[in-house]
Design an enzyme around this catalytic site. Structure first.
Site, PDB file in Angstrom:
ATOM      1  N   SER A  48       5.684   0.419   4.262  1.00 59.91           N
ATOM      2  CA  SER A  48       5.592   0.300   2.803  1.00 59.91           C
ATOM      3  C   SER A  48       6.099   1.541   2.083  1.00 59.91           C
ATOM      4  O   SER A  48       5.940   1.660   0.861  1.00 59.91           O
ATOM      5  CB  SER A  48       4.144   0.005   2.389  1.00 59.91           C
ATOM      6  OG  SER A  48       3.239   0.908   3.010  1.00 59.91           O
TER       7      SER A  48
ATOM      8  N   THR B  82      -2.144  -7.906  11.131  1.00 57.71           N
ATOM      9  CA  THR B  82      -0.740  -7.717  11.507  1.00 57.71           C
ATOM     10  C   THR B  82      -0.334  -6.255  11.623  1.00 57.71           C
ATOM     11  O   THR B  82       0.578  -5.927  12.370  1.00 57.71           O
ATOM     12  CB  THR B  82       0.202  -8.391  10.483  1.00 57.71           C
ATOM     13  OG1 THR B  82       0.036  -7.768   9.200  1.00 57.71           O
ATOM     14  CG2 THR B  82      -0.073  -9.880  10.381  1.00 57.71           C
TER      15      THR B  82
ATOM     16  N   SER C 147      -2.434   2.911   3.675  1.00 58.78           N
ATOM     17  CA  SER C 147      -1.490   2.059   4.401  1.00 58.78           C
ATOM     18  C   SER C 147      -1.864   2.018   5.873  1.00 58.78           C
ATOM     19  O   SER C 147      -1.724   3.008   6.592  1.00 58.78           O
ATOM     20  CB  SER C 147      -0.058   2.596   4.241  1.00 58.78           C
ATOM     21  OG  SER C 147       0.819   1.980   5.165  1.00 58.78           O
TER      22      SER C 147
ATOM     23  N   HIS D  19      -0.525  -8.685   1.015  1.00 60.48           N
ATOM     24  CA  HIS D  19      -1.607  -8.743   1.997  1.00 60.48           C
ATOM     25  C   HIS D  19      -2.325 -10.090   2.020  1.00 60.48           C
ATOM     26  O   HIS D  19      -3.136 -10.345   2.909  1.00 60.48           O
ATOM     27  CB  HIS D  19      -2.620  -7.635   1.716  1.00 60.48           C
ATOM     28  CG  HIS D  19      -1.974  -6.289   1.598  1.00 60.48           C
ATOM     29  ND1 HIS D  19      -1.743  -5.685   0.379  1.00 60.48           N
ATOM     30  CD2 HIS D  19      -1.474  -5.464   2.539  1.00 60.48           C
ATOM     31  CE1 HIS D  19      -1.127  -4.534   0.585  1.00 60.48           C
ATOM     32  NE2 HIS D  19      -0.951  -4.379   1.874  1.00 60.48           N
TER      33      HIS D  19
ATOM     34  N   CYS E 194       3.081 -11.785   2.570  1.00 58.82           N
ATOM     35  CA  CYS E 194       4.059 -11.699   3.655  1.00 58.82           C
ATOM     36  C   CYS E 194       3.946 -12.954   4.518  1.00 58.82           C
ATOM     37  O   CYS E 194       2.831 -13.354   4.892  1.00 58.82           O
ATOM     38  CB  CYS E 194       3.788 -10.458   4.499  1.00 58.82           C
ATOM     39  SG  CYS E 194       4.833 -10.374   5.972  1.00 58.82           S
TER      40      CYS E 194
ATOM     41  N   HIS F  16       0.822  -1.209   0.000  1.00 63.01           N
ATOM     42  CA  HIS F  16       0.000   0.000   0.000  1.00 63.01           C
ATOM     43  C   HIS F  16       0.861   1.265   0.000  1.00 63.01           C
ATOM     44  O   HIS F  16       1.012   1.942   1.009  1.00 63.01           O
ATOM     45  CB  HIS F  16      -0.959  -0.011   1.194  1.00 63.01           C
ATOM     46  CG  HIS F  16      -2.106  -0.947   1.017  1.00 63.01           C
ATOM     47  ND1 HIS F  16      -2.828  -1.467   2.073  1.00 63.01           N
ATOM     48  CD2 HIS F  16      -2.664  -1.481  -0.106  1.00 63.01           C
ATOM     49  CE1 HIS F  16      -3.781  -2.260   1.598  1.00 63.01           C
ATOM     50  NE2 HIS F  16      -3.690  -2.289   0.297  1.00 63.01           N
TER      51      HIS F  16
ATOM     52  N   ASN G  52      -0.514   0.441   8.500  1.00 58.56           N
ATOM     53  CA  ASN G  52       0.546   0.630   9.498  1.00 58.56           C
ATOM     54  C   ASN G  52       1.040   2.072   9.525  1.00 58.56           C
ATOM     55  O   ASN G  52       1.438   2.582  10.568  1.00 58.56           O
ATOM     56  CB  ASN G  52       1.697  -0.357   9.260  1.00 58.56           C
ATOM     57  CG  ASN G  52       2.610   0.048   8.126  1.00 58.56           C
ATOM     58  OD1 ASN G  52       3.540   0.822   8.301  1.00 58.56           O
ATOM     59  ND2 ASN G  52       2.347  -0.480   6.939  1.00 58.56           N
TER      60      ASN G  52
ATOM     61  N   GLU H  70      -5.843  -7.315   3.800  1.00 58.71           N
ATOM     62  CA  GLU H  70      -5.371  -8.417   4.649  1.00 58.71           C
ATOM     63  C   GLU H  70      -6.531  -9.084   5.380  1.00 58.71           C
ATOM     64  O   GLU H  70      -6.607 -10.315   5.468  1.00 58.71           O
ATOM     65  CB  GLU H  70      -4.344  -7.908   5.663  1.00 58.71           C
ATOM     66  CG  GLU H  70      -3.808  -9.001   6.565  1.00 58.71           C
ATOM     67  CD  GLU H  70      -2.932  -8.483   7.690  1.00 58.71           C
ATOM     68  OE1 GLU H  70      -2.906  -9.125   8.760  1.00 58.71           O
ATOM     69  OE2 GLU H  70      -2.265  -7.435   7.518  1.00 58.71           O
TER      70      GLU H  70
END
Length: 330
Positions: A269, A167, A225, A77, A99, A44, A227, A129
């Protein structure tokens, strides 16, 4: 201009799973003469996707857009069994860049479902994900994004409930929900190891250290994104102004008024050249005091997917067999 200092957080930017996924696409583009399709954004980040698109990758939202028998790469994802079945029906050549940490969560979902658990997936409904993980056991999984949602939650057997997590959430995101789950379901089952990605946690830990020393944080990352967005939430949670920017062009000079020290980080990312673009921006404004702090040293690497590693090895063997000993010696 009041900015006197720039502090860069480490670790920041690409994690091992992102590095691997991007390498998968680049290697595939070099190895194969045929078109290389990628289902969804490989990671992302807008800049990463555009760079790979310019190199020849064809990004699609759905496998219906991929010709039968073509080569397709799954994003970092992950995908659901339904997508894998569709790929098989279309006789697609698949390279899976999921991942390994996401694959771990998929395997946990499968295991808990086989054991007869109702599964609570802590995450954001609609995230790629979460869609992939839910597809492993759609009848057993309920996605929960907040502790408040638990009030309406009903399960067939309160003694057979398990929890897994997206995650890319933060520990801060999940702690309150999991505590509420423990209260509601005292026999709650957990995976052997937590699902929060090491890189997600490390970047948040580094950010908290950074936040104690700065007036403002700029985090590089795209709006889709997860995270990266969590970094902003963590910063604001400890009382520091923070903005998520795709690149240096999105810096608003008004943010800098009265700001003496700026912290810079990047989601897992976001490529490093975007960080360096921000550094150059402040250098041009006259900032010379630039420091880098390393909270945690990351030494994680993931190997290439087996199908791609085999293909590359066989190609290298084929090439070497066409080189004469004399030419090799030269």
């Amino acid at each position: 201009m009041t900015v006197e200092k720039l502090i860069l957080a480490t670790p920041r930017g690409f994690c091992a799973g992102v590095d691997r996924a991007i390498d998968v696409v680049k290697i595939a583009l070099d190895l194969y003469d045929e078109p290389v399709y990628v289902r969804k954004e490989i990671v992302h980040n807008r800049h990463v996707v555009e760079e790979l698109r310019k190199k020849g990758a064809i990004f699609v939202d759905d496998l219906d857009e991929v010709p039968d028998g073509a080569l397709v790469i799954y994003s970092a994802h992950g995908v659901s069994p339904e997508v894998r079945a569709q790929a098989a029906a279309k006789r697609l050549k698949v390279i899976d860049a999921t991942c390994p940490l996401v694959t771990k969560v998929h395997n946990e979902a499968i295991k808990f479902a086989r054991e007869g658990h109702s599964i609570i997936l802590v995450g954001h409904k609609g995230h790629d994900e979460v869609i992939g993980t839910t597809g492993e056991a759609p009848d057993a999984i309920t996605v929960i994004g907040s502790a408040e949602q638990l009030e309406e939650l009903r399960v067939p057997d309160p003694t057979k409930v398990a929890v897994i997590t997206q995650t890319t959430l933060s520990l801060d995101d999940t702690t309150g929900i999991i505590e509420a789950l423990r209260r509601k379901f005292p026999a709650l089952a957990f995976p052997p190891k937590e699902d929060i990605c090491y890189a997600t946690q490390n970047r948040q830990t580094a950010l908290k250290e950074l936040a104690s020393r700065v007036d403002l944080i700029l985090a590089l990352g795209s709006q889709n994104s997860s995270n990266s967005k969590r970094l902003i939430e963590v910063a604001k949670g400890v009382g520091v102004r923070a903005h998520l920017i795709d690149d240096v062009s999105e810096i608003n000079p008004a943010w800098l008024e009265g700001t003496r020290v700026i912290g810079v980080t990047a989601g897992a990312s976001a490529p490093e050249h975007l960080v360096q673009g921000v550094v150059s921006y402040f250098k041009e404004l006259g900032v010379t005091d630039i420091e880098e702090i390393e909270s945690i040293k990351e030494e994680v690497n993931f190997g290439l997917p087996q199908e791609l590693a085999r293909e590359r090895t066989s190609l290298e063997i084929g090439l070497s067999s066409h080189i004469s000993p004399v030419a090799s010696a030269a």
